[in-house]
Write a protein that holds these residues in place. Structure first.
Motif, PDB file in Angstrom:
ATOM      1  N   LYS A   2       0.818  -1.204   0.000  1.00 22.57           N
ATOM      2  CA  LYS A   2       0.000   0.000   0.000  1.00 22.57           C
ATOM      3  C   LYS A   2       0.855   1.258   0.000  1.00 22.57           C
ATOM      4  O   LYS A   2       2.015   1.251   0.417  1.00 22.57           O
ATOM      5  CB  LYS A   2      -0.932  -0.006   1.217  1.00 22.57           C
ATOM      6  CG  LYS A   2      -1.905  -1.182   1.240  1.00 22.57           C
ATOM      7  CD  LYS A   2      -2.768  -1.139   2.489  1.00 22.57           C
ATOM      8  CE  LYS A   2      -3.685  -2.352   2.561  1.00 22.57           C
ATOM      9  NZ  LYS A   2      -4.519  -2.345   3.786  1.00 22.57           N
ATOM     10  N   ALA A   3       0.263   2.331  -0.449  1.00 24.37           N
ATOM     11  CA  ALA A   3       0.933   3.628  -0.404  1.00 24.37           C
ATOM     12  C   ALA A   3       1.070   4.079   1.042  1.00 24.37           C
ATOM     13  O   ALA A   3       0.152   3.885   1.849  1.00 24.37           O
ATOM     14  CB  ALA A   3       0.139   4.659  -1.198  1.00 24.37           C
ATOM     15  N   THR A   4       2.183   4.655   1.376  1.00 26.22           N
ATOM     16  CA  THR A   4       2.375   5.160   2.733  1.00 26.22           C
ATOM     17  C   THR A   4       1.746   6.533   2.919  1.00 26.22           C
ATOM     18  O   THR A   4       1.515   6.981   4.045  1.00 26.22           O
ATOM     19  CB  THR A   4       3.876   5.246   3.065  1.00 26.22           C
ATOM     20  OG1 THR A   4       4.527   6.075   2.084  1.00 26.22           O
ATOM     21  CG2 THR A   4       4.505   3.855   3.031  1.00 26.22           C
ATOM     22  N   SER A   5       1.455   7.216   1.810  1.00 22.81           N
ATOM     23  CA  SER A   5       0.853   8.543   1.867  1.00 22.81           C
ATOM     24  C   SER A   5       0.092   8.799   0.572  1.00 22.81           C
ATOM     25  O   SER A   5       0.451   8.261  -0.485  1.00 22.81           O
ATOM     26  CB  SER A   5       1.928   9.616   2.067  1.00 22.81           C
ATOM     27  OG  SER A   5       1.381  10.918   1.941  1.00 22.81           O
ATOM     28  N   LEU A   6      -0.946   9.611   0.658  1.00 20.88           N
ATOM     29  CA  LEU A   6      -1.652  10.016  -0.552  1.00 20.88           C
ATOM     30  C   LEU A   6      -0.861  11.044  -1.343  1.00 20.88           C
ATOM     31  O   LEU A   6      -1.123  11.271  -2.521  1.00 20.88           O
ATOM     32  CB  LEU A   6      -3.020  10.613  -0.183  1.00 20.88           C
ATOM     33  CG  LEU A   6      -3.999   9.712   0.574  1.00 20.88           C
ATOM     34  CD1 LEU A   6      -5.293  10.466   0.845  1.00 20.88           C
ATOM     35  CD2 LEU A   6      -4.275   8.448  -0.210  1.00 20.88           C
ATOM     36  N   ILE A   7       0.091  11.654  -0.688  1.00 20.77           N
ATOM     37  CA  ILE A   7       0.885  12.737  -1.273  1.00 20.77           C
ATOM     38  C   ILE A   7       2.263  12.209  -1.669  1.00 20.77           C
ATOM     39  O   ILE A   7       2.889  11.463  -0.925  1.00 20.77           O
ATOM     40  CB  ILE A   7       1.041  13.894  -0.267  1.00 20.77           C
ATOM     41  CG1 ILE A   7      -0.338  14.394   0.195  1.00 20.77           C
ATOM     42  CG2 ILE A   7       1.841  15.027  -0.872  1.00 20.77           C
ATOM     43  CD1 ILE A   7      -1.238  14.882  -0.905  1.00 20.77           C
ATOM     44  N   GLY A   8       2.741  12.608  -2.847  1.00 24.00           N
ATOM     45  CA  GLY A   8       4.048  12.164  -3.307  1.00 24.00           C
ATOM     46  C   GLY A   8       5.182  12.977  -2.728  1.00 24.00           C
ATOM     47  O   GLY A   8       4.965  13.928  -1.960  1.00 24.00           O
ATOM     48  N   GLU A   9       6.390  12.613  -3.093  1.00 29.65           N
ATOM     49  CA  GLU A   9       7.561  13.335  -2.591  1.00 29.65           C
ATOM     50  C   GLU A   9       7.568  14.793  -3.039  1.00 29.65           C
ATOM     51  O   GLU A   9       8.213  15.630  -2.417  1.00 29.65           O
ATOM     52  CB  GLU A   9       8.833  12.631  -3.071  1.00 29.65           C
ATOM     53  CG  GLU A   9       9.023  11.236  -2.471  1.00 29.65           C
ATOM     54  CD  GLU A   9      10.293  10.566  -2.944  1.00 29.65           C
ATOM     55  OE1 GLU A   9      11.005  11.172  -3.783  1.00 29.65           O
ATOM     56  OE2 GLU A   9      10.595   9.453  -2.481  1.00 29.65           O
ATOM     57  N   HIS A  10       6.867  15.081  -4.134  1.00 32.72           N
ATOM     58  CA  HIS A  10       6.782  16.457  -4.622  1.00 32.72           C
ATOM     59  C   HIS A  10       5.758  17.279  -3.839  1.00 32.72           C
ATOM     60  O   HIS A  10       5.552  18.458  -4.120  1.00 32.72           O
ATOM     61  CB  HIS A  10       6.428  16.473  -6.113  1.00 32.72           C
ATOM     62  CG  HIS A  10       5.410  15.436  -6.512  1.00 32.72           C
ATOM     63  ND1 HIS A  10       4.190  15.300  -5.910  1.00 32.72           N
ATOM     64  CD2 HIS A  10       5.469  14.465  -7.458  1.00 32.72           C
ATOM     65  CE1 HIS A  10       3.525  14.306  -6.471  1.00 32.72           C
ATOM     66  NE2 HIS A  10       4.284  13.772  -7.405  1.00 32.72           N
ATOM     67  N   GLY A  11       5.071  16.659  -2.878  1.00 30.56           N
ATOM     68  CA  GLY A  11       4.155  17.388  -2.016  1.00 30.56           C
ATOM     69  C   GLY A  11       2.724  17.440  -2.498  1.00 30.56           C
ATOM     70  O   GLY A  11       1.878  18.101  -1.877  1.00 30.56           O
ATOM     71  N   LYS A  12       2.413  16.749  -3.597  1.00 31.55           N
ATOM     72  CA  LYS A  12       1.061  16.729  -4.133  1.00 31.55           C
ATOM     73  C   LYS A  12       0.699  15.309  -4.577  1.00 31.55           C
ATOM     74  O   LYS A  12       1.561  14.444  -4.693  1.00 31.55           O
ATOM     75  CB  LYS A  12       0.935  17.671  -5.346  1.00 31.55           C
ATOM     76  CG  LYS A  12       1.289  19.123  -5.086  1.00 31.55           C
ATOM     77  CD  LYS A  12       0.222  19.844  -4.283  1.00 31.55           C
ATOM     78  CE  LYS A  12       0.549  21.333  -4.151  1.00 31.55           C
ATOM     79  NZ  LYS A  12      -0.439  22.051  -3.312  1.00 31.55           N
ATOM     80  N   ALA A  13      -0.586  15.103  -4.844  1.00 32.25           N
ATOM     81  CA  ALA A  13      -1.056  13.834  -5.399  1.00 32.25           C
ATOM     82  C   ALA A  13      -1.122  13.941  -6.919  1.00 32.25           C
ATOM     83  O   ALA A  13      -1.482  14.986  -7.466  1.00 32.25           O
ATOM     84  CB  ALA A  13      -2.429  13.494  -4.843  1.00 32.25           C
ATOM     85  N   MET A  14      -0.772  12.845  -7.601  1.00 33.79           N
ATOM     86  CA  MET A  14      -0.904  12.772  -9.062  1.00 33.79           C
ATOM     87  C   MET A  14      -1.615  11.464  -9.371  1.00 33.79           C
ATOM     88  O   MET A  14      -1.005  10.386  -9.359  1.00 33.79           O
ATOM     89  CB  MET A  14       0.473  12.817  -9.728  1.00 33.79           C
ATOM     90  CG  MET A  14       0.441  12.689 -11.246  1.00 33.79           C
ATOM     91  SD  MET A  14      -0.253  14.125 -12.070  1.00 33.79           S
ATOM     92  CE  MET A  14      -1.672  13.390 -12.867  1.00 33.79           C
ATOM     93  N   ILE A  15      -2.926  11.547  -9.577  1.00 32.20           N
ATOM     94  CA  ILE A  15      -3.764  10.361  -9.719  1.00 32.20           C
ATOM     95  C   ILE A  15      -4.244  10.240 -11.163  1.00 32.20           C
ATOM     96  O   ILE A  15      -4.730  11.214 -11.747  1.00 32.20           O
ATOM     97  CB  ILE A  15      -4.967  10.437  -8.757  1.00 32.20           C
ATOM     98  CG1 ILE A  15      -4.469  10.504  -7.304  1.00 32.20           C
ATOM     99  CG2 ILE A  15      -5.917   9.255  -8.953  1.00 32.20           C
ATOM    100  CD1 ILE A  15      -5.537  10.887  -6.304  1.00 32.20           C
ATOM    101  N   ILE A  16      -4.115   9.047 -11.717  1.00 34.89           N
ATOM    102  CA  ILE A  16      -4.566   8.779 -13.075  1.00 34.89           C
ATOM    103  C   ILE A  16      -5.992   8.232 -13.030  1.00 34.89           C
ATOM    104  O   ILE A  16      -6.257   7.246 -12.341  1.00 34.89           O
ATOM    105  CB  ILE A  16      -3.642   7.760 -13.784  1.00 34.89           C
ATOM    106  CG1 ILE A  16      -2.181   8.228 -13.737  1.00 34.89           C
ATOM    107  CG2 ILE A  16      -4.104   7.539 -15.221  1.00 34.89           C
ATOM    108  CD1 ILE A  16      -1.909   9.540 -14.445  1.00 34.89           C
TER     109      ILE A  16
END
Length: 290
Positions: free
Chosen positions: A29-43
């Motif tokens: 599972k993902a550890t966070s909804l937010i990526g290392e760039h500080g935002k979410a990028m969802i397809i």
């Protein structure tokens, strides 16, 4: 490669249907909804279940499942992509292909409002429910919520959305609400993308449910996004929709992402089916905005 993927999926569905639940259970599972760039990028890839298969001039672009899955695999493999949104059929295909490790996953919940139908506003919940989203180990559910003041089905649509918000909040799962003020015009539902209409949709959607701690909004990018995003404290994900002018779209996304409630992008067709055919390039450009 396309044929091999389809063969693997069909073989599992015919000979070992339990492989889907097993793949979900072992998924990292993902550890966070937010990526290392500080935002979410969802397809996003839940369009076909509503009969919305067209992209640009091709009315059946998304109906070729092998090609759609291939494009999804390319997109999910790009650096900075944090998650995916889809219906059960698509997410289960992706689970069987083993490409959802480390990604946030959102199940699409209401797809009964088929595109172009006379009952489009009566968007009943025919996809995921909160219990199954939790059982699959996913991160939340998304619901399209069109508010048509000239359609008597709207109250039922709002009640169903509120119920889903409650059920997701009870399980501490994200309720991703995508609201629009809509109206019938020439026999078709049209979403009002004026600034004031989007603000009105946000204020209505923000109040749905008995708890909102886990409610996020999925919003179109329109004029005056500073005022739009100031109308709620709910975290907001910006939707891409079908983009006719990619350069203008990327500029508007970039500006909107600077607002404090904007937490990332949820983009589907414009990244999976870019006009130049370069899925990886389109995704990378979107990620660069984050």
């Amino acid at each position: 490669m396309l044929t091999d993927n389809v063969s693997r999926i069909v073989d599992a569905r015919v000979n070992d249907p339990g492989a889907i639940a097993a793949a979900a259970a072992r998924r990292i599972k993902a550890t966070s909804l937010i990526g290392e760039h500080g935002k979410a990028m969802i397809i996003a890839a839940d369009h076909p279940a509503r009969g919305a298969n067209g992209v640009g001039s091709d009315p059946t672009a998304m109906a070729d499942r092998a090609r759609l899955l291939d494009r999804l695999c390319i997109a999910l493999d790009r650096p900075g992509v944090t998650g995916v949104l889809g219906t059960a059929d698509i997410l289960e295909d992706l689970l069987l292909l083993g490409v959802l490790d480390g990604k946030s996953v959102f199940g699409s919940m209401n797809r009964a409002g088929l595109a172009g139908s006379v009952f489009e506003i009566d968007d009943r919940f025919t996809g995921y429910d909160a219990a199954t989203i939790a059982a699959m180990g996913f991160d939340g559910g998304k619901m399209l919520t069109r508010i048509a003041l000239d359609d008597a089905a709207t109250p039922s649509a709002l009640v169903n959305t509120a119920r889903a918000v409650d059920e997701l909040n009870d399980r501490r799962l994200i309720a991703m609400v995508e609201p629009f003020i809509s109206a019938w015009q020439d026999g078709k539902i049209r979403n009002d993308l004026s600034t004031d209409a989007v603000i009105k949709s946000i204020t209505i959607a923000s109040g749905l449910g008995r708890r909102t701690a886990y409610t996020w909004l999925k919003l179109p990018v329109v004029a005056d996004m500073e005022r739009v995003l100031a109308s709620s404290t709910m975290p907001a994900l910006l939707l891409g929709g079908e983009v006719k002018d990619p350069d203008a779209a990327f500029v508007s996304w970039g500006k909107a992402l600077k607002q404090p409630t904007a937490q990332g992008l949820v983009v589907g067709r414009s990244l999976l089916y870019p006009s130049n055919g370069d899925v990886a390039g389109a995704v990378d450009r979107a990620v660069s905005l984050l």
